[in-house]
Design a protein around this motif. Structure first.
Motif, mmCIF file in Angstrom:
data_model
loop_
_atom_site.group_PDB
_atom_site.id
_atom_site.type_symbol
_atom_site.label_atom_id
_atom_site.label_comp_id
_atom_site.label_asym_id
_atom_site.label_seq_id
_atom_site.Cartn_x
_atom_site.Cartn_y
_atom_site.Cartn_z
ATOM 1 N N PRO A 101 0.824 -1.217 0.000
ATOM 2 C CA PRO A 101 0.000 0.000 0.000
ATOM 3 C C PRO A 101 0.863 1.274 0.000
ATOM 4 O O PRO A 101 1.959 1.285 0.550
ATOM 5 C CB PRO A 101 -0.788 -0.100 1.307
ATOM 6 C CG PRO A 101 -0.748 -1.535 1.683
ATOM 7 C CD PRO A 101 0.531 -2.084 1.129
ATOM 8 N N LEU A 102 0.390 2.287 -0.595
ATOM 9 C CA LEU A 102 1.009 3.607 -0.734
ATOM 10 C C LEU A 102 2.171 3.628 -1.727
ATOM 11 O O LEU A 102 2.283 4.543 -2.532
ATOM 12 C CB LEU A 102 1.522 4.169 0.610
ATOM 13 C CG LEU A 102 0.510 4.364 1.725
ATOM 14 C CD1 LEU A 102 1.221 4.863 2.993
ATOM 15 C CD2 LEU A 102 -0.563 5.369 1.316
ATOM 16 N N ILE A 103 3.057 2.647 -1.697
ATOM 17 C CA ILE A 103 4.282 2.709 -2.497
ATOM 18 C C ILE A 103 4.257 1.796 -3.723
ATOM 19 O O ILE A 103 5.158 1.842 -4.546
ATOM 20 C CB ILE A 103 5.527 2.407 -1.638
ATOM 21 C CG1 ILE A 103 5.440 1.032 -0.971
ATOM 22 C CG2 ILE A 103 5.739 3.498 -0.607
ATOM 23 C CD1 ILE A 103 6.682 0.621 -0.199
ATOM 24 N N GLY A 104 3.241 0.946 -3.858
ATOM 25 C CA GLY A 104 3.093 0.109 -5.044
ATOM 26 C C GLY A 104 4.011 -1.108 -5.067
ATOM 27 O O GLY A 104 4.286 -1.717 -4.035
ATOM 28 N N GLN A 105 4.515 -1.435 -6.261
ATOM 29 C CA GLN A 105 5.327 -2.632 -6.461
ATOM 30 C C GLN A 105 6.735 -2.429 -5.873
ATOM 31 O O GLN A 105 7.398 -1.453 -6.197
ATOM 32 C CB GLN A 105 5.448 -2.956 -7.949
ATOM 33 C CG GLN A 105 4.136 -3.231 -8.632
ATOM 34 C CD GLN A 105 3.574 -4.591 -8.267
ATOM 35 O OE1 GLN A 105 4.248 -5.438 -7.722
ATOM 36 N NE2 GLN A 105 2.310 -4.790 -8.558
ATOM 37 N N VAL A 106 7.163 -3.397 -5.042
ATOM 38 C CA VAL A 106 8.502 -3.362 -4.458
ATOM 39 C C VAL A 106 9.222 -4.638 -4.895
ATOM 40 O O VAL A 106 8.728 -5.742 -4.664
ATOM 41 C CB VAL A 106 8.446 -3.291 -2.909
ATOM 42 C CG1 VAL A 106 9.854 -3.256 -2.324
ATOM 43 C CG2 VAL A 106 7.631 -2.093 -2.453
ATOM 44 N N GLU A 110 13.307 -5.033 4.038
ATOM 45 C CA GLU A 110 12.880 -4.097 5.087
ATOM 46 C C GLU A 110 13.390 -2.698 4.786
ATOM 47 O O GLU A 110 12.641 -1.716 4.863
ATOM 48 C CB GLU A 110 13.425 -4.547 6.454
ATOM 49 C CG GLU A 110 12.764 -5.764 7.020
ATOM 50 C CD GLU A 110 13.462 -6.317 8.257
ATOM 51 O OE1 GLU A 110 12.916 -7.268 8.853
ATOM 52 O OE2 GLU A 110 14.543 -5.810 8.636
ATOM 53 N N GLY A 111 14.671 -2.603 4.403
ATOM 54 C CA GLY A 111 15.263 -1.303 4.077
ATOM 55 C C GLY A 111 14.631 -0.661 2.853
ATOM 56 O O GLY A 111 14.396 0.553 2.826
ATOM 57 N N ALA A 112 14.335 -1.471 1.836
ATOM 58 C CA ALA A 112 13.728 -0.938 0.606
ATOM 59 C C ALA A 112 12.337 -0.374 0.887
ATOM 60 O O ALA A 112 11.988 0.714 0.396
ATOM 61 C CB ALA A 112 13.657 -2.025 -0.459
ATOM 62 N N ILE A 113 11.545 -1.092 1.684
ATOM 63 C CA ILE A 113 10.196 -0.603 2.013
ATOM 64 C C ILE A 113 10.286 0.645 2.873
ATOM 65 O O ILE A 113 9.580 1.633 2.634
ATOM 66 C CB ILE A 113 9.373 -1.718 2.708
ATOM 67 C CG1 ILE A 113 9.062 -2.833 1.700
ATOM 68 C CG2 ILE A 113 8.088 -1.149 3.303
ATOM 69 C CD1 ILE A 113 8.408 -4.064 2.312
ATOM 70 N N ALA A 114 11.158 0.655 3.864
ATOM 71 C CA ALA A 114 11.317 1.828 4.734
ATOM 72 C C ALA A 114 11.751 3.052 3.928
ATOM 73 O O ALA A 114 11.227 4.156 4.125
ATOM 74 C CB ALA A 114 12.326 1.527 5.834
ATOM 75 N N THR A 115 12.679 2.858 2.997
ATOM 76 C CA THR A 115 13.149 3.972 2.167
ATOM 77 C C THR A 115 12.019 4.555 1.332
ATOM 78 O O THR A 115 11.867 5.779 1.239
ATOM 79 C CB THR A 115 14.302 3.499 1.244
ATOM 80 O OG1 THR A 115 15.376 3.039 2.065
ATOM 81 C CG2 THR A 115 14.779 4.612 0.334
ATOM 82 N N LYS A 116 11.211 3.698 0.728
ATOM 83 C CA LYS A 116 10.089 4.191 -0.085
ATOM 84 C C LYS A 116 9.025 4.867 0.770
ATOM 85 O O LYS A 116 8.417 5.845 0.343
ATOM 86 C CB LYS A 116 9.476 3.044 -0.896
ATOM 87 C CG LYS A 116 10.336 2.634 -2.060
ATOM 88 C CD LYS A 116 9.587 1.706 -2.993
ATOM 89 C CE LYS A 116 10.425 1.487 -4.238
ATOM 90 N NZ LYS A 116 9.627 1.045 -5.357
ATOM 91 N N LEU A 117 8.794 4.340 2.004
ATOM 92 C CA LEU A 117 7.803 4.962 2.886
ATOM 93 C C LEU A 117 8.280 6.332 3.378
ATOM 94 O O LEU A 117 7.462 7.213 3.664
ATOM 95 C CB LEU A 117 7.486 4.045 4.069
ATOM 96 C CG LEU A 117 6.645 2.818 3.761
ATOM 97 C CD1 LEU A 117 6.563 1.884 4.965
ATOM 98 C CD2 LEU A 117 5.235 3.226 3.310
ATOM 99 N N LYS A 118 9.583 6.541 3.475
ATOM 100 C CA LYS A 118 10.143 7.836 3.901
ATOM 101 C C LYS A 118 9.919 8.914 2.839
ATOM 102 O O LYS A 118 9.972 10.103 3.140
ATOM 103 C CB LYS A 118 11.651 7.710 4.148
ATOM 104 C CG LYS A 118 12.015 7.101 5.455
ATOM 105 C CD LYS A 118 13.535 7.092 5.602
ATOM 106 C CE LYS A 118 13.932 6.266 6.801
ATOM 107 N NZ LYS A 118 15.401 6.164 6.918
#
Length: 192
Positions: free
Chosen positions: A76-81, A92-100
């Motif tokens: 959700p919010l950031i789309g395809q990861v 974990e780092g990739a999702i956190a970076t995109k959420l930031k």
């Protein structure tokens, strides 16, 4: 004279057939060193893994996500990861970076594997098929889950096909070898 020549020719043909048959029996390759090294590396995600993702104090984002056939999770919010080939810490780092990037100030993301992709057991086993992987599993464990060896099954060694760094490799190894999620185990028919 004619009989001796014919007998000699038949002997040569028989010898050629025998050597070809024996060469076929020994035309395998033992498991490369990368097989053993892959079992001690951090787990790498791939299609079919189901992940439990928790974002601290964000219950609407915390959920279970499956790595799709293309190697992504839809978040959700950031789309395809991209998840294929990632370790849990890397994802974990990739999702956190995109959420930031405009959504959360300091996201705290943790990921656990909820269900590993399956292993496949084929050949001379009671019930060939797809089976759930459990960390620490050996080829012998997987064969037991698949109904054990048939009476014709070779119980000394097996062939494993494994994806390592994007390459698909096959090698012969003992039945006590550790396996990884996504491996294909093939039990050959014994000769005698």
């Amino acid at each position: 004279m004619w009989f001796a020549r014919k007998r000699s020719a038949l002997s040569l043909v028989a010898a050629a057939c025998l050597s070809a048959a024996l060469a076929g029996c020994t035309s395998y390759s033992p498991a490369p060193k990368a097989f053993a090294q892959a079992t001690i590396q951090p787990y790498r995600l791939d299609s079919g893994d189901r992940l439990r993702v928790a974002v601290f104090e964000q219950p609407s984002l915390s959920n279970t996500y499956t790595v799709d056939q293309a190697g992504y999770i839809s978040f959700p919010l950031i789309g395809q990861v991209p998840a294929r080939g990632q370790t849990l810490a890397g994802l974990e780092g990739a999702i956190a970076t995109k959420l930031k990037q405009g959504y959360l100030r300091n996201p705290d993301v943790t990921i656990e594997v909820d269900r590993y992709r399956p292993v496949f057991v084929m050949g001379e086993v009671g019930r060939p098929g797809q089976y759930s992987y459990v960390p620490g599993m050996t080829a012998q464990n997987a064969i037991a889950i698949a109904g054990g060896f048939t009476p014709r099954g070779n119980q000394r060694d097996i062939d494993i096909t494994r994806k390592i760094n994007g390459d698909v490799l096959t090698g012969r190894t003992s039945i006590s070898s550790p396996i990884l999620a996504g491996d294909t185990i093939y039990v050959r028919e014994r000769l005698f």
